[in-house]
Design a protein around this motif. Structure first.
Motif, PDB file in Angstrom:
ATOM      1  N   ASP A  44       1.209  -1.093   0.078  1.00  0.00           N
ATOM      2  CA  ASP A  44       0.142   0.102  -0.192  1.00  0.00           C
ATOM      3  C   ASP A  44       1.040   1.282  -0.105  1.00  0.00           C
ATOM      4  O   ASP A  44       0.658   1.476  -0.893  1.00  0.00           O
ATOM      5  CB  ASP A  44      -0.807  -0.273   1.014  1.00  0.00           C
ATOM      6  CG  ASP A  44      -0.497  -0.226   2.321  1.00  0.00           C
ATOM      7  OD1 ASP A  44       1.399  -0.301   2.208  1.00  0.00           O
ATOM      8  OD2 ASP A  44      -0.862   0.700   3.252  1.00  0.00           O
ATOM      9  N   GLN A  99       2.112  -4.701 -17.641  1.00  0.00           N
ATOM     10  CA  GLN A  99       1.061  -4.793 -16.425  1.00  0.00           C
ATOM     11  C   GLN A  99       1.822  -5.491 -15.269  1.00  0.00           C
ATOM     12  O   GLN A  99       2.585  -6.666 -15.846  1.00  0.00           O
ATOM     13  CB  GLN A  99      -0.468  -5.153 -16.483  1.00  0.00           C
ATOM     14  CG  GLN A  99      -1.162  -6.316 -17.270  1.00  0.00           C
ATOM     15  CD  GLN A  99      -2.116  -6.413 -17.479  1.00  0.00           C
ATOM     16  OE1 GLN A  99      -2.809  -5.798 -16.946  1.00  0.00           O
ATOM     17  NE2 GLN A  99      -2.386  -7.299 -18.787  1.00  0.00           N
ATOM     18  N   ALA A 112       0.787   4.345  -8.131  1.00  0.00           N
ATOM     19  CA  ALA A 112       0.628   3.082  -9.306  1.00  0.00           C
ATOM     20  C   ALA A 112      -0.862   2.988  -9.127  1.00  0.00           C
ATOM     21  O   ALA A 112      -1.841   2.977  -8.357  1.00  0.00           O
ATOM     22  CB  ALA A 112       1.801   2.190  -8.385  1.00  0.00           C
ATOM     23  N   THR A 113      -1.474   2.964 -10.097  1.00  0.00           N
ATOM     24  CA  THR A 113      -2.697   1.893 -11.060  1.00  0.00           C
ATOM     25  C   THR A 113      -2.684   0.900 -10.481  1.00  0.00           C
ATOM     26  O   THR A 113      -1.675   0.195 -11.220  1.00  0.00           O
ATOM     27  CB  THR A 113      -2.763   2.533 -12.318  1.00  0.00           C
ATOM     28  OG1 THR A 113      -2.710   3.664 -12.712  1.00  0.00           O
ATOM     29  CG2 THR A 113      -4.799   2.316 -12.373  1.00  0.00           C
ATOM     30  N   VAL A 114      -3.836   0.963  -9.857  1.00  0.00           N
ATOM     31  CA  VAL A 114      -4.180  -0.844  -8.990  1.00  0.00           C
ATOM     32  C   VAL A 114      -5.676  -0.898  -9.150  1.00  0.00           C
ATOM     33  O   VAL A 114      -5.978  -0.263  -9.047  1.00  0.00           O
ATOM     34  CB  VAL A 114      -3.424  -0.534  -7.514  1.00  0.00           C
ATOM     35  CG1 VAL A 114      -4.116  -1.912  -7.231  1.00  0.00           C
ATOM     36  CG2 VAL A 114      -1.848  -1.009  -7.695  1.00  0.00           C
ATOM     37  N   HIS A 171      -5.490  -8.819  -8.370  1.00  0.00           N
ATOM     38  CA  HIS A 171      -4.890  -7.000  -8.860  1.00  0.00           C
ATOM     39  C   HIS A 171      -4.241  -7.005  -9.719  1.00  0.00           C
ATOM     40  O   HIS A 171      -3.539  -7.991 -10.642  1.00  0.00           O
ATOM     41  CB  HIS A 171      -4.718  -6.509  -7.557  1.00  0.00           C
ATOM     42  CG  HIS A 171      -5.492  -6.569  -6.716  1.00  0.00           C
ATOM     43  ND1 HIS A 171      -5.367  -7.509  -5.608  1.00  0.00           N
ATOM     44  CD2 HIS A 171      -6.058  -5.563  -6.611  1.00  0.00           C
ATOM     45  CE1 HIS A 171      -6.491  -7.255  -4.399  1.00  0.00           C
ATOM     46  NE2 HIS A 171      -6.214  -5.516  -4.798  1.00  0.00           N
ATOM     47  N   SER A 172      -4.519  -6.134 -10.438  1.00  0.00           N
ATOM     48  CA  SER A 172      -3.800  -6.135 -11.816  1.00  0.00           C
ATOM     49  C   SER A 172      -3.201  -4.780 -11.533  1.00  0.00           C
ATOM     50  O   SER A 172      -3.547  -3.532 -11.562  1.00  0.00           O
ATOM     51  CB  SER A 172      -4.454  -5.565 -13.204  1.00  0.00           C
ATOM     52  OG  SER A 172      -3.998  -5.139 -14.386  1.00  0.00           O
ATOM     53  N   VAL A 173      -1.473  -4.819 -11.498  1.00  0.00           N
ATOM     54  CA  VAL A 173      -0.537  -3.454 -11.738  1.00  0.00           C
ATOM     55  C   VAL A 173      -0.555  -2.787 -13.229  1.00  0.00           C
ATOM     56  O   VAL A 173       0.001  -3.124 -13.826  1.00  0.00           O
ATOM     57  CB  VAL A 173       0.227  -3.040 -10.302  1.00  0.00           C
ATOM     58  CG1 VAL A 173       1.101  -2.128  -9.981  1.00  0.00           C
ATOM     59  CG2 VAL A 173      -0.150  -3.783  -9.487  1.00  0.00           C
ATOM     60  N   VAL A 175       2.526   2.021  -3.804  1.00  0.00           N
ATOM     61  CA  VAL A 175       1.267   2.116  -4.562  1.00  0.00           C
ATOM     62  C   VAL A 175       0.414   3.872  -4.160  1.00  0.00           C
ATOM     63  O   VAL A 175       0.899   4.391  -5.241  1.00  0.00           O
ATOM     64  CB  VAL A 175       0.133   1.368  -4.255  1.00  0.00           C
ATOM     65  CG1 VAL A 175      -1.656   2.220  -4.820  1.00  0.00           C
ATOM     66  CG2 VAL A 175       0.334  -0.151  -4.495  1.00  0.00           C
ATOM     67  N   VAL A 188       7.302  -7.385  -5.093  1.00  0.00           N
ATOM     68  CA  VAL A 188       6.460  -6.897  -5.250  1.00  0.00           C
ATOM     69  C   VAL A 188       5.761  -8.028  -3.786  1.00  0.00           C
ATOM     70  O   VAL A 188       4.777  -8.114  -3.107  1.00  0.00           O
ATOM     71  CB  VAL A 188       5.769  -7.337  -6.034  1.00  0.00           C
ATOM     72  CG1 VAL A 188       3.871  -7.861  -6.118  1.00  0.00           C
ATOM     73  CG2 VAL A 188       5.784  -6.401  -7.666  1.00  0.00           C
TER      74      VAL A 188
END
Length: 168
Positions: free
Chosen positions: A4, A136, A12-14, A65-67, A7, A76
């Motif tokens: 967290d 991604q 970052a786009t999660v 989840h997709s980052v 991000v 990660v």
């Protein structure tokens, strides 16, 4: 660093997702486990037959989840464990293992946290799959949490991630 925090610091786009493009995520649970709740990117099951249910409800949680960027799978995985430890007061890491997946793309991780209680302990075991593509990072994590003294058959809980139409 926790996931967290990463991000937040890197903007970052999660996105929580129910499926990964080109992959199928499957979960296996012993008999008597029932769906409890679900939302985009999360499924929760409980074991209502657990004889220790009056003290703690054994549960399994799948998150996906997709980052929006390619990340290092080892970093990660480390951040996911730090996140888990942060959420478990007095928790102690017992297991941390990340290896290349034997069934398809990415890495498979296993981790466990031991959380002492007054009369028992809670053990939270996670199986992670991290797949990094050019654009991604896909993260699937199945976490089973139960009292240490629960007769839960932990070996009967599994998660697979396979490419559609075979392994990728």
């Amino acid at each position: 660093m926790r996931f967290d925090e990463f991000v937040s610091e890197h903007a970052a786009t999660v996105a929580a997702v129910d499926q990964f493009a080109g992959h199928v995520v499957r979960v296996g649970l012993p008999a008597n486990w029932v769906p409890f709740d679900a939302a985009v990117g999360i499924q929760v099951w409980v074991w209502r037959a657990d004889p220790r249910i009056d003290e703690f409800c054994s549960n399994a949680v799948l998150t996906m989840h997709s980052v929006g960027t390619a990340l290092d799978a080892r970093e990660v995985f480390g951040m996911l464990i730090e996140q888990q430890l942060h959420c478990a007061p007095n928790g102690t890491e017992c297991v941390r293992e990340l290896t290349p997946a034997t069934e398809g793309a990415g890495f498979t991780g296993t981790s466990a946290v031991h959380i002492p209680l007054q009369r028992d302990a809670v053990v939270s075991e996670s199986r992670s799959r991290i797949i990094v593509t050019e654009k991604q990072t896909l993260i699937a994590q199945l976490t089973v949490t139960a009292l240490q003294s629960s007769p839960l058959d932990r070996a009967s809980v599994w998660m697979t991630v396979r490419g559609r139409g075979g392994c990728t």
